[in-house]
Design a protein around this motif. Structure first.
Motif, PDB file in Angstrom:
ATOM      1  N   MET A 127      16.526  27.188  52.539  1.00 35.43           N
ATOM      2  CA  MET A 127      16.100  25.793  52.561  1.00 35.43           C
ATOM      3  C   MET A 127      17.119  24.892  51.841  1.00 35.43           C
ATOM      4  O   MET A 127      17.404  23.810  52.300  1.00 35.43           O
ATOM      5  CB  MET A 127      14.703  25.700  51.930  1.00 35.43           C
ATOM      6  CG  MET A 127      14.111  24.329  51.993  1.00 35.43           C
ATOM      7  SD  MET A 127      13.838  23.871  53.713  1.00 35.43           S
ATOM      8  CE  MET A 127      12.927  22.430  53.511  1.00 35.43           C
ATOM      9  N   LYS A 128      17.631  25.389  50.687  1.00 38.55           N
ATOM     10  CA  LYS A 128      18.617  24.614  49.935  1.00 38.55           C
ATOM     11  C   LYS A 128      19.881  24.392  50.774  1.00 38.55           C
ATOM     12  O   LYS A 128      20.484  23.331  50.732  1.00 38.55           O
ATOM     13  CB  LYS A 128      18.976  25.309  48.624  1.00 38.55           C
ATOM     14  CG  LYS A 128      17.896  25.232  47.581  1.00 38.55           C
ATOM     15  CD  LYS A 128      18.357  25.898  46.309  1.00 38.55           C
ATOM     16  CE  LYS A 128      17.251  25.856  45.270  1.00 38.55           C
ATOM     17  NZ  LYS A 128      17.653  26.469  44.014  1.00 38.55           N
ATOM     18  N   LYS A 129      20.235  25.417  51.550  1.00 40.27           N
ATOM     19  CA  LYS A 129      21.433  25.308  52.384  1.00 40.27           C
ATOM     20  C   LYS A 129      21.243  24.239  53.466  1.00 40.27           C
ATOM     21  O   LYS A 129      22.155  23.455  53.745  1.00 40.27           O
ATOM     22  CB  LYS A 129      21.737  26.659  53.027  1.00 40.27           C
ATOM     23  CG  LYS A 129      23.047  26.699  53.753  1.00 40.27           C
ATOM     24  CD  LYS A 129      23.356  28.091  54.250  1.00 40.27           C
ATOM     25  CE  LYS A 129      24.720  28.108  54.904  1.00 40.27           C
ATOM     26  NZ  LYS A 129      25.083  29.434  55.373  1.00 40.27           N
ATOM     27  N   ILE A 130      20.059  24.154  54.043  1.00 37.20           N
ATOM     28  CA  ILE A 130      19.773  23.143  55.080  1.00 37.20           C
ATOM     29  C   ILE A 130      19.816  21.744  54.476  1.00 37.20           C
ATOM     30  O   ILE A 130      20.399  20.828  55.070  1.00 37.20           O
ATOM     31  CB  ILE A 130      18.404  23.426  55.738  1.00 37.20           C
ATOM     32  CG1 ILE A 130      18.483  24.725  56.552  1.00 37.20           C
ATOM     33  CG2 ILE A 130      17.971  22.257  56.618  1.00 37.20           C
ATOM     34  CD1 ILE A 130      17.156  25.204  57.087  1.00 37.20           C
ATOM     35  N   ILE A 131      19.243  21.580  53.300  1.00 36.47           N
ATOM     36  CA  ILE A 131      19.269  20.267  52.628  1.00 36.47           C
ATOM     37  C   ILE A 131      20.705  19.876  52.298  1.00 36.47           C
ATOM     38  O   ILE A 131      21.122  18.740  52.526  1.00 36.47           O
ATOM     39  CB  ILE A 131      18.374  20.285  51.371  1.00 36.47           C
ATOM     40  CG1 ILE A 131      16.906  20.416  51.786  1.00 36.47           C
ATOM     41  CG2 ILE A 131      18.590  19.029  50.536  1.00 36.47           C
ATOM     42  CD1 ILE A 131      15.949  20.632  50.624  1.00 36.47           C
ATOM     43  N   LEU A 132      21.484  20.824  51.768  1.00 35.36           N
ATOM     44  CA  LEU A 132      22.884  20.548  51.447  1.00 35.36           C
ATOM     45  C   LEU A 132      23.672  20.170  52.695  1.00 35.36           C
ATOM     46  O   LEU A 132      24.447  19.209  52.689  1.00 35.36           O
ATOM     47  CB  LEU A 132      23.517  21.764  50.771  1.00 35.36           C
ATOM     48  CG  LEU A 132      24.981  21.604  50.357  1.00 35.36           C
ATOM     49  CD1 LEU A 132      25.135  20.461  49.364  1.00 35.36           C
ATOM     50  CD2 LEU A 132      25.518  22.901  49.790  1.00 35.36           C
ATOM     51  N   LEU A 133      23.466  20.900  53.789  1.00 36.51           N
ATOM     52  CA  LEU A 133      24.149  20.562  55.039  1.00 36.51           C
ATOM     53  C   LEU A 133      23.734  19.182  55.556  1.00 36.51           C
ATOM     54  O   LEU A 133      24.570  18.409  56.031  1.00 36.51           O
ATOM     55  CB  LEU A 133      23.865  21.628  56.103  1.00 36.51           C
ATOM     56  CG  LEU A 133      24.617  22.945  55.951  1.00 36.51           C
ATOM     57  CD1 LEU A 133      24.099  23.976  56.949  1.00 36.51           C
ATOM     58  CD2 LEU A 133      26.102  22.737  56.123  1.00 36.51           C
ATOM     59  N   ALA A 134      22.459  18.869  55.460  1.00 33.34           N
ATOM     60  CA  ALA A 134      21.985  17.551  55.903  1.00 33.34           C
ATOM     61  C   ALA A 134      22.624  16.440  55.076  1.00 33.34           C
ATOM     62  O   ALA A 134      23.089  15.425  55.619  1.00 33.34           O
ATOM     63  CB  ALA A 134      20.466  17.486  55.816  1.00 33.34           C
ATOM     64  N   ILE A 135      22.682  16.629  53.760  1.00 35.53           N
ATOM     65  CA  ILE A 135      23.284  15.614  52.880  1.00 35.53           C
ATOM     66  C   ILE A 135      24.771  15.454  53.184  1.00 35.53           C
ATOM     67  O   ILE A 135      25.272  14.327  53.296  1.00 35.53           O
ATOM     68  CB  ILE A 135      23.049  15.979  51.407  1.00 35.53           C
ATOM     69  CG1 ILE A 135      21.561  15.805  51.058  1.00 35.53           C
ATOM     70  CG2 ILE A 135      23.902  15.109  50.485  1.00 35.53           C
ATOM     71  CD1 ILE A 135      21.175  16.338  49.698  1.00 35.53           C
ATOM     72  N   THR A 136      25.491  16.547  53.335  1.00 36.63           N
ATOM     73  CA  THR A 136      26.927  16.436  53.595  1.00 36.63           C
ATOM     74  C   THR A 136      27.207  15.828  54.966  1.00 36.63           C
ATOM     75  O   THR A 136      28.138  15.030  55.113  1.00 36.63           O
ATOM     76  CB  THR A 136      27.632  17.808  53.477  1.00 36.63           C
ATOM     77  OG1 THR A 136      27.028  18.733  54.394  1.00 36.63           O
ATOM     78  CG2 THR A 136      27.542  18.355  52.064  1.00 36.63           C
ATOM     79  N   HIS A 137      26.402  16.170  55.957  1.00 36.32           N
ATOM     80  CA  HIS A 137      26.598  15.592  57.281  1.00 36.32           C
ATOM     81  C   HIS A 137      26.268  14.095  57.297  1.00 36.32           C
ATOM     82  O   HIS A 137      26.982  13.304  57.921  1.00 36.32           O
ATOM     83  CB  HIS A 137      25.775  16.349  58.334  1.00 36.32           C
ATOM     84  CG  HIS A 137      26.388  17.639  58.744  1.00 36.32           C
ATOM     85  ND1 HIS A 137      26.349  18.773  57.964  1.00 36.32           N
ATOM     86  CD2 HIS A 137      27.101  17.972  59.850  1.00 36.32           C
ATOM     87  CE1 HIS A 137      26.984  19.748  58.564  1.00 36.32           C
ATOM     88  NE2 HIS A 137      27.456  19.298  59.727  1.00 36.32           N
ATOM     89  N   LEU A 138      25.189  13.713  56.631  1.00 32.16           N
ATOM     90  CA  LEU A 138      24.854  12.281  56.549  1.00 32.16           C
ATOM     91  C   LEU A 138      25.929  11.521  55.787  1.00 32.16           C
ATOM     92  O   LEU A 138      26.276  10.386  56.147  1.00 32.16           O
ATOM     93  CB  LEU A 138      23.485  12.095  55.902  1.00 32.16           C
ATOM     94  CG  LEU A 138      22.286  12.525  56.748  1.00 32.16           C
ATOM     95  CD1 LEU A 138      21.004  12.425  55.931  1.00 32.16           C
ATOM     96  CD2 LEU A 138      22.195  11.678  58.012  1.00 32.16           C
ATOM     97  N   GLY A 139      26.484  12.141  54.747  1.00 31.97           N
ATOM     98  CA  GLY A 139      27.583  11.519  54.009  1.00 31.97           C
ATOM     99  C   GLY A 139      28.807  11.316  54.886  1.00 31.97           C
ATOM    100  O   GLY A 139      29.458  10.262  54.845  1.00 31.97           O
ATOM    101  N   ALA A 140      29.116  12.329  55.681  1.00 34.99           N
ATOM    102  CA  ALA A 140      30.266  12.215  56.588  1.00 34.99           C
ATOM    103  C   ALA A 140      30.043  11.121  57.624  1.00 34.99           C
ATOM    104  O   ALA A 140      30.964  10.358  57.954  1.00 34.99           O
ATOM    105  CB  ALA A 140      30.529  13.554  57.272  1.00 34.99           C
ATOM    106  N   ILE A 141      28.827  11.013  58.127  1.00 31.44           N
ATOM    107  CA  ILE A 141      28.509   9.950  59.096  1.00 31.44           C
ATOM    108  C   ILE A 141      28.650   8.581  58.438  1.00 31.44           C
ATOM    109  O   ILE A 141      29.218   7.655  59.029  1.00 31.44           O
ATOM    110  CB  ILE A 141      27.102  10.156  59.682  1.00 31.44           C
ATOM    111  CG1 ILE A 141      27.102  11.381  60.611  1.00 31.44           C
ATOM    112  CG2 ILE A 141      26.614   8.916  60.428  1.00 31.44           C
ATOM    113  CD1 ILE A 141      25.716  11.837  61.031  1.00 31.44           C
TER     114      ILE A 141
END
Length: 163
Positions: free
Chosen positions: A1-15
């Motif tokens: 779950m932590k990995k999914i949240i981290l990926l979501a945050i990094t992807h939203l940051g990149a966007i």
């Protein structure tokens, strides 16, 4: 779950970074060429007034600035110099000198919009029919999209009404 949240945050940051870069670079990439130096010099020589744009105004900052010379005649406004690139810039004439968003917001309803700025290393705009430059004192460059003050220059003093 932590990995999914981290990926979501990094992807939203990149966007978000990509969007911000697009807002900054798109006007630069799509800007038409500036007028030829000879034409800018010709307009400046024929101008009734000129004023200096400077980065040293209260409302100017690292992303919102202009420098160079604004030349004003009864029929046109020309700029020789540089503007920070951005979207949706317009030139206004105001009756009083303004140097930040708040001051311009207070006078915008009485200001006259001259035209859109499409190039960032010099421009020429025609004065709209019926506009008398003698009724105004200051040229303001404003970003409509973000309500941001870019720069301003006072080209003449307002005539005193006291005798």
């Amino acid at each position: 779950m932590k990995k999914i949240i981290l990926l979501a945050i990094t992807h939203l940051g990149a966007i978000a970074i990509g969007f911000a870069a697009g807002v900054f670079f798109l006007p630069i990439l799509t800007a038409p060429p500036a007028p030829e130096a000879a034409e800018l010099e010709e307009r400046a020589a024929a101008a009734q007034y000129s004023a200096k744009l400077t980065r040293e105004l209260r409302g100017s900052d690292a992303l919102h600035w202009g420098e160079g010379t604004i030349s004003i005649s009864a029929t046109s406004i020309s700029h020789q110099g540089e503007l920070a690139p951005g979207p949706d810039y317009f030139v206004y004439l105001t009756k009083e000198f303004v140097e930040d968003e708040g001051e311009f917001a207070g006078t915008k309803s009485e200001a006259v919009r001259v035209g859109a700025v499409k190039s960032f290393d010099g421009f020429i705009l025609d004065i709209p029919e019926g506009v008398n430059i003698e009724d105004y004192t200051t040229v303001v460059i404003w970003c409509e999209s973000f309500g941001e003050f870019i720069t301003a220059a006072q080209y003449r003093e307002l005539a005193s009404s006291t005798s």
